[in-house]
Write an enzyme that holds these catalytic residues in place. Structure first.
Site, PDB file in Angstrom:
ATOM      1  N   LYS A  30     -23.775  38.106 -29.488  1.00 32.86           N
ATOM      2  CA  LYS A  30     -23.135  38.441 -28.214  1.00 32.86           C
ATOM      3  C   LYS A  30     -24.155  38.629 -27.105  1.00 32.86           C
ATOM      4  CE  LYS A  30     -20.117  41.739 -25.880  1.00 32.86           C
ATOM      5  NZ  LYS A  30     -21.010  41.791 -24.696  1.00 32.86           N
ATOM      6  N   SER A  97     -36.481  54.100 -29.579  1.00 36.29           N
ATOM      7  CA  SER A  97     -37.209  53.400 -28.524  1.00 36.29           C
ATOM      8  C   SER A  97     -38.074  52.293 -29.099  1.00 36.29           C
ATOM      9  CB  SER A  97     -38.086  54.390 -27.754  1.00 36.29           C
ATOM     10  OG  SER A  97     -39.047  54.980 -28.615  1.00 36.29           O
ATOM     11  N   HIS A 131     -46.784  46.235 -20.829  1.00 33.14           N
ATOM     12  CA  HIS A 131     -45.758  45.329 -21.341  1.00 33.14           C
ATOM     13  C   HIS A 131     -45.702  44.057 -20.508  1.00 33.14           C
ATOM     14  CE1 HIS A 131     -44.246  48.828 -23.618  1.00 33.14           C
ATOM     15  NE2 HIS A 131     -43.681  47.926 -24.399  1.00 33.14           N
ATOM     16  N   LYS A 135     -40.027  43.021 -18.747  1.00 29.77           N
ATOM     17  CA  LYS A 135     -39.474  44.300 -19.214  1.00 29.77           C
ATOM     18  C   LYS A 135     -38.815  45.030 -18.056  1.00 29.77           C
ATOM     19  CE  LYS A 135     -40.400  48.417 -21.963  1.00 29.77           C
ATOM     20  NZ  LYS A 135     -39.179  48.172 -22.752  1.00 29.77           N
TER      21      LYS A 135
END
Length: 232
Positions: A30, A97, A131, A135
């Protein structure tokens, strides 16, 4: 095991490959453009979507009596509401997380080091997270978890992205290229520094940990953490 993937971006695709390699079947993929059709056939759902979709995805799982593993960050203001819904529906839930096995070991080291360093006020702590440029949230959920681990085991009481006061932990965030995730915690004094660091080389570790958590949670009831999965 039949798995519903809620969110089919880069992480979802890596999870799909690892799950199939481990003998599992994907019964739903999905994204924001399709429905939950097939969710009721799943033994477990793994949610790596976006913050705006997380609550809808997680609540739909509980209403369908499907355990859910959520690695989406940036929605945790609604976490307690989801915990209550899980309890009301007698569901099973892990929200983390970071599902990487290495990162969860790093969390434990971070907490242990914070306890030790709380005795030495000549050191001040700071954090850095790096990152990829795609992100969405900053600081990362992993960085926030690391900061909470320090706060729970020291005299620090808050984290900040701005200049830190004596009781605040400064988190520096960087978005560079395709970096999958680097987190460091540094205790600095006038004479030396102590640093612990975790560097992800790719998305495989996050995906593998999520699949392992999904395998573990099937048949259980309650709200769990990766500490439960890894027996830390």
């Amino acid at each position: 095991m039949k798995i519903a993937l809620l969110g089919y971006g880069k992480m979802g695709q890596v999870i799909e490959r690892i799950a199939i390699e481990r003998g599992h079947e994907i019964v739903l993929k999905k994204d924001e453009n399709n429905t939950f059709e097939g969710l009721s056939n799943a033994d477990v759902a793994i949610d790596f979507s976006v913050p705006s979709a997380a609550v809808s995805n997680i609540s739909s799982c509980f209403h369908a009596n499907v355990p859910v593993i959520s690695g989406t960050t940036g929605w945790l203001e609604d976490y307690e509401e989801m915990v209550q819904l899980c309890t009301d529906k007698k569901g099973a839930f892990i929200s983390s997380s970071n599902f990487s096995l290495g990162v969860n070991i790093f969390f434990e080291i971070n907490e242990y080091l914070a306890k030790i360093m709380s005795k030495f006020d000549s050191y001040s702590v700071g954090m850095e997270e790096i990152h990829h440029t795609q992100k969405l949230d900053a600081p990362s959920g992993t960085a926030i978890s690391l900061a909470k681990g320090i706060i729970e085991n020291s005299s620090y009481n808050e984290w900040t992205l701005e200049n830190a006061t004596a009781n605040e932990i400064h988190i520096e965030t960087k978005r560079i290229g395709t970096v999958p995730g680097t987190h460091s915690v540094t205790y600095n004094s006038a004479v030396d520094a102590i640093e612990i660091k975790h560097t992800a080389h790719n998305r495989e570790g996050f995906a593998l940990g999520a699949v392992i958590a999904a395998e573990w949670i099937v048949g259980k009831e309650g709200v769990f953490t990766m500490k439960d999965v890894l027996e830390l």
